[in-house]
Design a protein around this motif. Sequence first.
Motif, PDB file in Angstrom:
ATOM      1  N   TRP A 478       0.860  -1.202   0.000  1.00  0.00           N
ATOM      2  CA  TRP A 478       0.000   0.000   0.000  1.00  0.00           C
ATOM      3  C   TRP A 478       0.883   1.234   0.000  1.00  0.00           C
ATOM      4  O   TRP A 478       1.499   1.570   0.991  1.00  0.00           O
ATOM      5  N   GLY A 479       0.976   1.919  -1.127  1.00  0.00           N
ATOM      6  CA  GLY A 479       1.830   3.089  -1.234  1.00  0.00           C
ATOM      7  C   GLY A 479       1.051   4.378  -1.158  1.00  0.00           C
ATOM      8  O   GLY A 479       0.906   5.075  -2.166  1.00  0.00           O
ATOM      9  N   ASN A 480       0.540   4.702   0.009  1.00  0.00           N
ATOM     10  CA  ASN A 480      -0.262   5.912   0.177  1.00  0.00           C
ATOM     11  C   ASN A 480       0.658   7.120   0.266  1.00  0.00           C
ATOM     12  O   ASN A 480       1.369   7.317   1.242  1.00  0.00           O
ATOM     13  N   THR A 481       0.660   7.938  -0.783  1.00  0.00           N
ATOM     14  CA  THR A 481       1.504   9.134  -0.790  1.00  0.00           C
ATOM     15  C   THR A 481       0.861  10.306  -0.057  1.00  0.00           C
ATOM     16  O   THR A 481       1.426  11.393  -0.020  1.00  0.00           O
ATOM     17  N   ASN A 482      -0.326  10.078   0.492  1.00  0.00           N
ATOM     18  CA  ASN A 482      -1.052  11.117   1.225  1.00  0.00           C
ATOM     19  C   ASN A 482      -1.370  12.333   0.365  1.00  0.00           C
ATOM     20  O   ASN A 482      -1.611  13.420   0.876  1.00  0.00           O
ATOM     21  N   ALA A 483      -1.384  12.127  -0.951  1.00  0.00           N
ATOM     22  CA  ALA A 483      -1.748  13.235  -1.830  1.00  0.00           C
ATOM     23  C   ALA A 483      -3.177  13.675  -1.562  1.00  0.00           C
ATOM     24  O   ALA A 483      -3.518  14.842  -1.691  1.00  0.00           O
TER      25      ALA A 483
END
Length: 765
Positions: A478-483
């Motif tokens: 899960w690569g949540n970049t918090n964009a």
Amino acid sequence: MGIHWWSWQVVVPGLSLVVLVVATHLFVTPLVPTFSVDPNALVIHRINGTYEWNAERDRSCEKEHGAVVYRNATWKADVGCWLSQCGNSSFPIPVVEKFWRNSCTFECDGRGVCNKELAQCRCSVGFSGVGCEKVINRKCNKGVTDEQPYGSWGVSVCPGFCDKRTAHCLCGNTTKYPDRPLAEACGFHSKGNTGEIDWTKADTDYIYGNKSYQGWCNLDAEDVHDKNIRVKLPQCDCKYDGQWGVVCESPSESFCINQCNLNGICHQGFCACRKGWYGVDCSVPSYLPPPVQRPKWLPQEAAPDVSDETNRISVASNIMKKRPLVYVYDLPAEFTTQFLQGRHFKFECVNRLYDVDNATIWTENLYGAGIALYESLLASEHRTTNGDEADFFYVPFLQACIVEQGDAAPHLTFQGKYMGLRQYFAGDYSKQIYFHIQQNYPYWNRSAGRDHIWFFPWDEGACSAPKEIWNSMMLSHWGNTNAKHKASTTAYRADNWDLIPPEWRGDHPCYDPAKDLVLPAWKFPDPYPIVQNLSSRHRQDRPTLFYFNGNLGSAYDNGRPEPGYSMGIRQKLAAEFGSQPNKKGLLGRQAVDDVVVQAQRSPQYKLELSKSRFCGVLPGDGWSGRMEDSILSGCIPVIIQDGIHLPFENVLDYESFTVRVAEDNIHNLITILKAINEAQVDSMLAVVRGLWQRFTYHYAVKLEANRQKLKLNKEDLWASVQNSLTGDDAFSTFIHVLEYKLHTDTWRSEMKQPLKNYGVPDNCR
């Protein structure tokens, strides 16, 4: 992912006409689709949104827009340029491997295995102390009162005999079959005809029998089969590893890491190593073994020893290896194998089991990637036992096992201090591991942990990592970049990391693409799609424009009720394009024949994916396995989750084989897909055909195929198919990324360390 966290299938060994036909096809048809480009280095130039192959190698690699093809995959330009110019130039260098000979107190008293490097015991479950001399008694029932004579519910709740080592519930010595499981609901009454279990009342007649019934704990298997005696199913099931049959009468091999490499005996997850070997999988020798006895990670070619054989502390030898070199910590068993031994459900957190003939059964536990990577590293020639030689340090934190066992026994609970939060509970184990590493090894402080690697496979990845370890490289699904999503996205409270105290967690993001990596989830190694070449179907053989099959929320039968499930994205997709009637009998507003969006799982799921051009990749309670499903079926992924990186997205060129649709633009999905011309579709399908193996773990599967060959002298279809694969898998891709990072991470130049031979030309560093 979310609450429904695993399902499983089995591969049943045996010959049949179908298998014979498929096996025949296997030898006359190529298994792996060919990729009609030079596998070294090409540049794909994007011209007006299309993709063209340029057969001239671009040695400058300075083009602002483009993707470099290296070993059949399209990489982002900076990564691909380095790999194509320097990865191909790397060569083996002499590495000093150390074989430790330290002794442990009481030699662990037959209750554990001695870590010869640290002279510390790794104790089997139920024991502790410097020599495993202490007995740990664990209760099965917690919070016992007069009103609740068996305590509050937990999967260990027991109306029979409690094995205080594992907190497993058994029939006990007063019965004919004392080791027969009496797991969870098996020994309790049901409330009326509802099927609901009454955890306050033991069903002693069923457990021990009466005048008309022998009882579960006294039944002979022959009587059950011959006399058609009924048993409680599924309540009375063989939930513990190593047992099968209607009344658990058939023993089998249990799961262990790399099955102890034939250098030890497997005890439900713990390897009891024979003399001369140690490690979690008995793969580390305490001497330099002759070539015929060496494990896979220790090549046969070796220079003369650089230390005297009589040295009492260690034996050292120069071995030729290629960097990157990875040191895998041999952690105390309470962080690794004791969690495997303590499983109350055999399918938890592992990717395989064994049937009554000890043949391999592969599971569909998506969290099995952690086991696959761990086993691959332990067996890889990139492994080193010498931390001073290592480029990276892998911390085998079995997070999925810890999370899944959070309420398995009273000594493992995420209530109280952990506020019912599984990620807080599991994260505290990672903090304990961090303290162990700092206290026992010199390696962490050299780089403040930046060369260390942790795997956080749960739904939202490393969001819940404690602040002390955030400098490290985090692996996740899960690569949540918090964009867009700056808080927890799960609909399941127990996994909501927002509630973790900020002074414990710190203020780090979930994922940093500059240092972290998203890995594919584990997928059952089904041989049939490979044999049938489903991933190689061309555009003309894919009549469905768009396909998504999965839980669509509360508007459908058996759908997840929480409005926050999938961040509401699947629900939006269904409202627009649902091709299956919802509870109100309605289809989506824009439902059309060549767009499939359905909630009920199709029995032909993989085949239907392979007949589709574009396939939806949407979240569940965080990540889901839809990206892997799409790629393995040769379908172009359509990613609908803003700001989320998918597997290898920070290193592979996703623009060359995926389509991204903004969550707010779902209503225009069909318009967007139809605007992609046939040449573009063909190009993207070709790229998917070239890199699909990178979304599998066939390195680990091949290890098991080799073990099966040695043990059973047989090769099932899955084994022969996997052994035929020659491309790079997820593990190989992971190693490529480490190689790139080793030579390009700028912080390494600031470290004070002895000069090393890195095995690449000077201009590559």
